[in-house]
Scaffold this motif. Structure first.
Motif, mmCIF file in Angstrom:
data_model
loop_
_atom_site.group_PDB
_atom_site.id
_atom_site.type_symbol
_atom_site.label_atom_id
_atom_site.label_comp_id
_atom_site.label_asym_id
_atom_site.label_seq_id
_atom_site.Cartn_x
_atom_site.Cartn_y
_atom_site.Cartn_z
ATOM 1 N N ARG A 61 -7.110 1.828 4.000
ATOM 2 C CA ARG A 61 -6.565 0.558 3.516
ATOM 3 C C ARG A 61 -6.666 0.463 1.998
ATOM 4 O O ARG A 61 -5.705 0.089 1.318
ATOM 5 N N SER A 62 -7.823 0.819 1.465
ATOM 6 C CA SER A 62 -8.028 0.746 0.017
ATOM 7 C C SER A 62 -7.112 1.700 -0.735
ATOM 8 O O SER A 62 -6.541 1.340 -1.772
ATOM 9 N N ALA A 63 -6.959 2.904 -0.217
ATOM 10 C CA ALA A 63 -6.087 3.886 -0.874
ATOM 11 C C ALA A 63 -4.634 3.427 -0.865
ATOM 12 O O ALA A 63 -3.936 3.529 -1.878
ATOM 13 N N VAL A 64 -4.184 2.918 0.269
ATOM 14 C CA VAL A 64 -2.804 2.443 0.377
ATOM 15 C C VAL A 64 -2.587 1.261 -0.560
ATOM 16 O O VAL A 64 -1.593 1.210 -1.295
ATOM 17 N N LEU A 65 -3.508 0.316 -0.559
ATOM 18 C CA LEU A 65 -3.349 -0.854 -1.422
ATOM 19 C C LEU A 65 -3.313 -0.444 -2.895
ATOM 20 O O LEU A 65 -2.526 -0.985 -3.676
ATOM 21 N N HIS A 66 -4.132 0.514 -3.264
ATOM 22 C CA HIS A 66 -4.124 0.995 -4.651
ATOM 23 C C HIS A 66 -2.752 1.569 -5.016
ATOM 24 O O HIS A 66 -2.200 1.249 -6.077
#
Length: 115
Positions: free
Chosen positions: A37-42
């Motif tokens: 989730r964090s990687a995609v949001l970044h």
């Protein structure tokens, strides 16, 4: 100052990264994996930042690309991160991002053809 071409390439590279991040993940897997989730949001914020920096004349030439929505999504992700709806992030990553990639590839081919 960077060129529109480089910002468009940034968008394509970020969409490719998102595709790789979620290639073996379904909705539930995405929602339960903070790292993904964090990687995609970044990467979505990178897309939004690059879209914001594409010149207005180029954006006006390609109104079918939802430039304002992309930038707005980035602003919410960065400034209201506590209210991010992960279902919307999943939908954006899994459905909207591939479409955006196709649009940006066409823009690059149309505007910056290889010599």
């Amino acid at each position: 100052m960077r060129s529109d071409r480089l910002y468009l390439v940034d968008i394509i590279e970020a969409t490719d990264a998102i595709t790789a991040f979620i290639s073996d993940v379904d909705t539930e897997g995405f929602l339960n994996n903070d790292l993904v989730r964090s990687a995609v949001l970044h990467k979505l914020t990178i897309i939004g930042e690059a879209a914001a920096r594409v010149s207005m004349p180029l954006r006006a030439r390609f109104p079918e690309t939802p430039w304002s929505d992309i930038v707005g999504f980035r602003n919410i992700a960065v400034h209201a991160y506590f209210s991010v709806d992960w279902q919307i992030v999943w939908q954006t990553a899994s459905s909207d991002t591939p479409q955006l990639r196709e649009q940006v590839v066409r823009i690059l081919q149309t505007t910056f053809p290889d010599p």
